[in-house]
Enzyme design. Structure first.
Site, PDB file in Angstrom:
ATOM      1  N   LYS A  86       0.830  -1.209   0.000  1.00  0.00           N
ATOM      2  CA  LYS A  86       0.000   0.000   0.000  1.00  0.00           C
ATOM      3  C   LYS A  86       0.867   1.264   0.000  1.00  0.00           C
ATOM      4  CE  LYS A  86      -3.886  -2.247   0.107  1.00  0.00           C
ATOM      5  NZ  LYS A  86      -4.862  -2.198  -0.970  1.00  0.00           N
ATOM      6  N   GLU A 108     -10.324   5.567   2.191  1.00  0.00           N
ATOM      7  CA  GLU A 108     -11.104   4.469   2.744  1.00  0.00           C
ATOM      8  C   GLU A 108     -10.122   3.388   3.151  1.00  0.00           C
ATOM      9  OE1 GLU A 108     -10.190   4.569  -0.341  1.00  0.00           O
ATOM     10  OE2 GLU A 108      -9.543   2.504  -0.614  1.00  0.00           O
ATOM     11  N   SER A 376       2.287  -9.592  -0.484  1.00  0.00           N
ATOM     12  CA  SER A 376       1.868  -8.189  -0.515  1.00  0.00           C
ATOM     13  C   SER A 376       2.029  -7.470   0.820  1.00  0.00           C
ATOM     14  CB  SER A 376       0.412  -8.092  -0.977  1.00  0.00           C
ATOM     15  OG  SER A 376      -0.412  -8.914  -0.171  1.00  0.00           O
TER      16      SER A 376
HETATM   17  C1  LIG Z   1      -1.516  -6.923   2.735  1.00  0.00           C
HETATM   18  C2  LIG Z   1      -2.598  -6.723   1.731  1.00  0.00           C
HETATM   19  N1  LIG Z   1      -2.555  -7.437   0.595  1.00  0.00           N
HETATM   20  C3  LIG Z   1      -3.509  -7.306  -0.346  1.00  0.00           C
HETATM   21  C4  LIG Z   1      -4.573  -6.452  -0.176  1.00  0.00           C
HETATM   22  C5  LIG Z   1      -5.606  -6.360  -1.255  1.00  0.00           C
HETATM   23  O1  LIG Z   1      -5.543  -5.215  -2.015  1.00  0.00           O
HETATM   24  P1  LIG Z   1      -5.104  -5.187  -3.522  1.00  0.00           P
HETATM   25  O2  LIG Z   1      -5.879  -6.250  -4.238  1.00  0.00           O
HETATM   26  O3  LIG Z   1      -5.426  -3.832  -3.988  1.00  0.00           O
HETATM   27  O4  LIG Z   1      -3.641  -5.479  -3.583  1.00  0.00           O
HETATM   28  C6  LIG Z   1      -4.663  -5.667   1.002  1.00  0.00           C
HETATM   29  C7  LIG Z   1      -5.770  -4.724   1.205  1.00  0.00           C
HETATM   30  O5  LIG Z   1      -5.937  -4.110   2.208  1.00  0.00           O
HETATM   31  C8  LIG Z   1      -3.644  -5.821   1.973  1.00  0.00           C
HETATM   32  O6  LIG Z   1      -3.660  -5.108   3.115  1.00  0.00           O
END
Ligand SMILES: Cc1ncc(COP(=O)(O)O)c(C=O)c1O
Length: 408
Positions: A86, A108, A376
């Site tokens: 993020k 949000e 992520s």
């Molecule tokens: C650690 C993490 N991975 C993935 C996501 C999913 O979001 P996105 O599909 O935009 O990567 C989030 C959303 O809050 C998240 O906190």
């Protein structure tokens, strides 16, 4: 309606009249910045001095041996400042806000990661900050609420609808309509009206740019497959974009929740339960009923339970370029546990969805194959959910004792 930002019919910008000028300004400033090489350099500089870029690409030696098939690499977005990908998006948008001369940001948040990242960026750049969060998510993610407030943000509980992410987005748009002159809405994923899907993907593309260089340097060839979890789609697009023209299979993994057959999930592209519609200013697959009312979603991972999905991913699915799968809550907790024990890595519950699918497929692949999993984010924020899932008695004892101290 703006006739730009379509991906073979998905996307667009379906806006109330009052927001059109703001979106025009945003698109203009973004396009100027995107076409200015010094802006990307400024972005890379701040990400390498304030966050942790380039994030490493770790070889998961023990998991590779455990499964006995493909070599498993993990792209470490968990090592970003604030613990998730993020940060890439919010720091990029923060630089744009500075260019636009605005002084307040709103956002949000679902899991709280985007809220913490935005509050952090606002503190760093000196912006006022308001975060909208569904009441249900606030209860699940209290530690992140605590940090947002400590970082100086106002966190507003959203009591509308089902009190989760989609409701927080509606509330943030309401705020923006009244405060456009001073305020920028830092949307957290590759969804929403144009130019957000393109803009968020642009900032997140740093993940795939690095991963491609790193794997070519280490192995001298491209991976066979790349796995990423899909909430709104930003981390998946972040890593996928650099490989779209390469012979690399791209796999997005959605929240299968309690199982697709139960209806308690958030699988928009990997189930038959979603249909194409227009909501929240753009056209994509939504989990909605026949009247277009949004359905209740469920995932153990708060960041994956969104009703819509990036229009760019919806298009890549229709083109057959990205394969979509889903992982259930139980599978996710198991994959997280195995990754901790084998590699000493703690993926966020969201990221662990990608690990589930990779773990199903790696043993069936050849030892010559390489796969990359996008981690992520890190799982520290999930301590309450994970401790519950493991029914850890010592943890429960600790919480009860702590509650007793507060009551005393
Ligand atoms: C650690 C993490 N991975 C993935 C996501 C999913 O979001 P996105 O599909 O935009 O990567 C989030 C959303 O809050 C998240 O906190």
């Amino acid at each position: 309606m703006i006739d730009r930002g379509y991906y073979d019919g998905f996307g667009g910008a379906y806006l109330p009249e009052i927001l059109v000028a703001t979106f025009d300004e945003l698109e203009k400033k973004f396009m100027e910045a995107k076409n200015d090489p010094s802006f990307w350099q400024e972005y890379v500089d701040i990400m390498s001095t304030y966050s942790c870029r380039p994030t490493p690409l770790s070889f998961a030696e023990n998991l590779t041996r455990h499964f006995g098939g493909a070599s498993i690499y993990i792209k470490r977005e968990d090592l970003n400042h604030t613990g998730a990908h993020k940060a890439n998006n919010v720091m990029g948008q923060g630089l744009l806000v500075k260019r636009m001369g605005k002084t307040r940001v709103i956002a949000e948040t679902g899991a709280g990661q985007h809220g913490v990242a935005t509050a952090t960026m606002a503190a760093k750049f000196g912006f006022k900050c308001t975060i909208y969060m569904g009441r249900v998510d606030m209860e699940r993610q209290r530690p992140n609420v605590f940090w947002m407030e400590r970082l100086g943000a106002e966190v507003v509980p959203v009591l509308e609808g089902t009190q989760i992410l989609k409701d927080a987005i509606n509330e943030a748009f309401r705020d923006w309509v009244s405060n456009m002159d001073t305020t920028h809405y830092v949307l957290g994923t590759a969804c929403g009206p144009h130019p957000f899907p393109e803009m968020v993907s642009f900032f997140q593309s740093i993940i795939g740019k690095e991963a491609k260089k790193q794997i070519l340097k280490k192995e001298g060839r491209l991976p066979s497959r790349i796995y990423a979890c899909v909430g709104g789609g930003s981390n998946a697009l972040g890593i996928f974009q650099s490989f779209l023209d390469d012979p690399v299979e791209l796999v997005g993994v959605e929240a299968g929740g309690r199982g697709l057959q139960t209806g308690l999930h958030a699988s928009r592209l990997s189930s038959q339960d979603a249909s194409i519609g227009i909501a929240q200013g753009y056209k994509t697959y939504f989990l909605q009923n026949n009247e277009g009312q949004m359905k209740k979603t469920h995932s153990v991972a708060a960041g994956l339970d969104y009703v819509g999905v990036s229009p760019i991913l919806a298009n890549l699915k229709e083109k057959g370029r990205v394969r979509f799968e889903s992982a259930t809550d139980n599978e996710v907790v198991e994959a997280m546990s195995l990754t901790m024990k084998k590699e000493g890595l703690v993926p966020a519950l969201e990221s662990a969805h990608a690990f589930v699918q990779a773990f199903k497929e790696a043993p069936l692949m050849s030892k010559k194959d390489i796969i990359i999993i996008n981690q992520s984010g890190r799982g520290d924020k999930d301590i309450f959910t994970v401790a519950d899932a493991f029914a850890d008695p010592k943890w429960k004892e600790f919480i009860i004792k702590k509650a007793g101290e507060y009551n005393a």
